[in-house]
Scaffold this motif. Structure first.
Motif, PDB file in Angstrom:
ATOM      1  N   UNK A  95     111.434  83.405 -23.060  1.00 10.40           N
ATOM      2  CA  UNK A  95     110.459  84.496 -23.116  1.00 10.40           C
ATOM      3  C   UNK A  95     110.823  85.597 -22.115  1.00 10.40           C
ATOM      4  N   UNK A  96     110.536  86.847 -22.492  1.00  8.50           N
ATOM      5  CA  UNK A  96     110.963  87.993 -21.676  1.00  8.50           C
ATOM      6  C   UNK A  96     110.409  87.969 -20.246  1.00  8.50           C
ATOM      7  N   UNK A  97     109.276  87.303 -20.034  1.00  9.54           N
ATOM      8  CA  UNK A  97     108.696  87.314 -18.680  1.00  9.54           C
ATOM      9  C   UNK A  97     109.653  86.704 -17.652  1.00  9.54           C
ATOM     10  N   UNK A 154     112.739  87.088 -17.392  1.00 12.31           N
ATOM     11  CA  UNK A 154     113.741  88.055 -16.894  1.00 12.31           C
ATOM     12  C   UNK A 154     113.344  88.512 -15.491  1.00 12.31           C
ATOM     13  N   UNK A 155     112.028  88.560 -15.272  1.00 12.72           N
ATOM     14  CA  UNK A 155     111.541  89.097 -14.010  1.00 12.72           C
ATOM     15  C   UNK A 155     110.876  88.069 -13.101  1.00 12.72           C
ATOM     16  N   UNK A 156     110.827  86.801 -13.532  1.00 14.74           N
ATOM     17  CA  UNK A 156     110.100  85.802 -12.748  1.00 14.74           C
ATOM     18  C   UNK A 156     110.772  84.451 -12.832  1.00 14.74           C
ATOM     19  N   UNK A 157     111.903  84.301 -12.126  1.00 12.75           N
ATOM     20  CA  UNK A 157     112.568  85.350 -11.378  1.00 12.75           C
ATOM     21  C   UNK A 157     113.981  85.477 -11.927  1.00 12.75           C
ATOM     22  N   UNK A 165     116.196  82.474 -12.082  1.00 15.89           N
ATOM     23  CA  UNK A 165     115.427  81.306 -11.644  1.00 15.89           C
ATOM     24  C   UNK A 165     114.079  81.300 -12.356  1.00 15.89           C
ATOM     25  N   UNK A 199     110.621  80.572 -13.460  1.00 16.79           N
ATOM     26  CA  UNK A 199     109.442  79.821 -13.014  1.00 16.79           C
ATOM     27  C   UNK A 199     108.257  80.354 -13.798  1.00 16.79           C
ATOM     28  N   UNK A 250     104.978  81.841 -14.492  1.00 16.14           N
ATOM     29  CA  UNK A 250     104.014  82.475 -13.590  1.00 16.14           C
ATOM     30  C   UNK A 250     102.647  81.802 -13.673  1.00 16.14           C
ATOM     31  N   UNK A 277      99.788  83.091 -13.418  1.00 19.17           N
ATOM     32  CA  UNK A 277      98.846  83.851 -14.241  1.00 19.17           C
ATOM     33  C   UNK A 277      99.107  83.624 -15.730  1.00 19.17           C
ATOM     34  N   UNK A 278     100.335  83.286 -16.102  1.00 19.40           N
ATOM     35  CA  UNK A 278     100.598  82.944 -17.507  1.00 19.40           C
ATOM     36  C   UNK A 278      99.981  81.588 -17.844  1.00 19.40           C
ATOM     37  N   UNK A 310      97.462  75.636  -8.226  1.00 16.43           N
ATOM     38  CA  UNK A 310      98.774  75.434  -8.819  1.00 16.43           C
ATOM     39  C   UNK A 310      99.476  74.395  -7.954  1.00 16.43           C
ATOM     40  N   UNK A 326     105.204  73.631  -9.148  1.00 15.03           N
ATOM     41  CA  UNK A 326     105.872  74.705  -9.889  1.00 15.03           C
ATOM     42  C   UNK A 326     106.218  74.196 -11.277  1.00 15.03           C
TER      43      UNK A 326
END
Lengths: 81, 123, 142
Positions: B31-33, B35-38, B41, B43, B45, B47-48, B75, B78
């Motif tokens: 999933x594209x998220x 790409x930025x998290x992280x 690496x 992980x 999120x 909030x997801x 949480x 991880x």
């Protein structure tokens, strides 16, 4: 504040915050086990002691506080009398 | 547009009725998220995870829901979608006069990733 | 407010998140125990739904606001890179009224209550203009 009064107050606030009975708290019991603390709830303990007694527990001092007796001593030595 | 169902996760199975549900979900590690998290690496999120719980509640209640408040959301571990490819979302939904109290968790086997208690309102 | 401390691309020095989930665009001010941050909600924000910036987006923005403060201090004090931060716990998140919409500018104040080992306990309040949108208490693990 008298020591016993402090002990009672500490036990009461801990019992309420961590949802245990004051009778579950024994002086030589390990705090993390009795209150079932992990790293997240340890923060709540430190914040609670600070807000209730205005006593700050530094990171470097945490490892020296294992039992409830250690905690009573720590706070008693630092509260304004 | 925020919709995780069929993109971030897909529903493998659903069981339950009335107020208690269990959703078994497959996580999409591409999933594209991620790409930025992280970068490098992935992980999931936190909030997801909250959004996942919300979408499962919306499915269970057949209604869009607003997260009005969260009393507590922990949480405890991880969630790495490459290591843990499936999760179980457990829901316990209590209807109140004007909203729902939702107690939820996200687990896989013995591992608990998220514990959630909040109030959701019908939109 | 005075000139922001960090803005735009520079923010990436304080935070490890990247598109599409980088949720702070400005660090305005920093004090001993807190910071003020901002985010302008673009139309294509990852957390938008039907033109509204949703609750998970608010929470992520608040969490990254605290991370930006931690990152700022890391750079200032030890010149080390900003550490990766994870949300450990959220307590008493409240959505005050309606969700913000695309085009709105969020302004958030984070205040550190306590730091224990690698966990920062902080409170956050997000406003648009004078209106409080959301607030919470959060624990950030670094």
């Amino acid at each position: 504040m008298e020591k016993q009064e402090l002990i009672n107050q500490v036990n009461e606030v801990l019992a309420e915050e961590f949802e245990v009975e004051t009778s579950d708290i024994a002086p030589d019991a390990v705090i993390k086990e009795t209150l079932q603390l992990d790293s997240l709830s340890l923060v709540d303990l430190v914040a609670l002691i600070e807000s209730t007694f205005s006593v700050k527990i530094q990171n470097s001092e945490l490892s020296s506080i294992k039992t409830f007796a250690d905690l009573y001593e720590f706070i008693y030595a630092r509260i304004a009398k | 547009m925020l919709q995780l169902n069929d993109k971030y996760f897909s529903v493998v199975s659903k069981e339950g009725a009335d107020n208690t549900f269990k959703y078994r979900l497959h996580l999409n590690a591409s999933h594209e998220v991620y790409k930025g998290h992280f970068p490098g690496n992935p992980i999931s999120p936190g909030v997801c995870s909250i959004q996942t719980i919300r979408e499962c509640c919306e499915d269970a209640l057949h209604n869009r829901l607003t997260i009005r408040s969260i009393k507590l959301c922990r949480f405890s571990a991880l969630l790495t979608p490459t290591r843990c490819t499936e999760i179980t979302v457990g829901l316990s939904i209590t209807p109140n006069a004007n909203d729902y109290t939702v107690v939820a968790d996200i687990t896989n086997g013995d591992e608990t990733f998220v514990s959630f208690k909040g109030t959701l309102e019908r939109q | 407010m005075d000139k922001p401390l960090y803005k735009g691309e520079e923010i990436k020095k304080l935070l490890n998140q990247r598109a599409p989930i980088l949720m702070v665009d400005t660090l305005y001010e920093v004090s001993d125990n807190g910071a003020t941050t901002g985010l302008t909600i673009e139309a294509d924000n990852f957390f938008n739904l039907d033109g509204q910036f949703t609750e998970p987006g608010l929470i992520e923005h608040m969490a990254q606001s605290a991370s930006a403060f931690v990152g700022y201090n890391a750079i200032k004090s030890n010149s080390s890179a900003a550490p990766v931060g994870y949300i450990g716990e959220i307590k008493n998140f409240k959505l005050a009224g309606r969700l913000p919409k695309a085009g709105d500018k969020l302004l958030t104040t984070v205040t550190v209550q306590s730091v224990v080992m690698n966990i920062t306990l902080f409170t956050a309040e997000t406003k648009t203009g004078d209106t409080t949108v959301a607030s919470c208490q959060m624990k950030l693990s670094v």
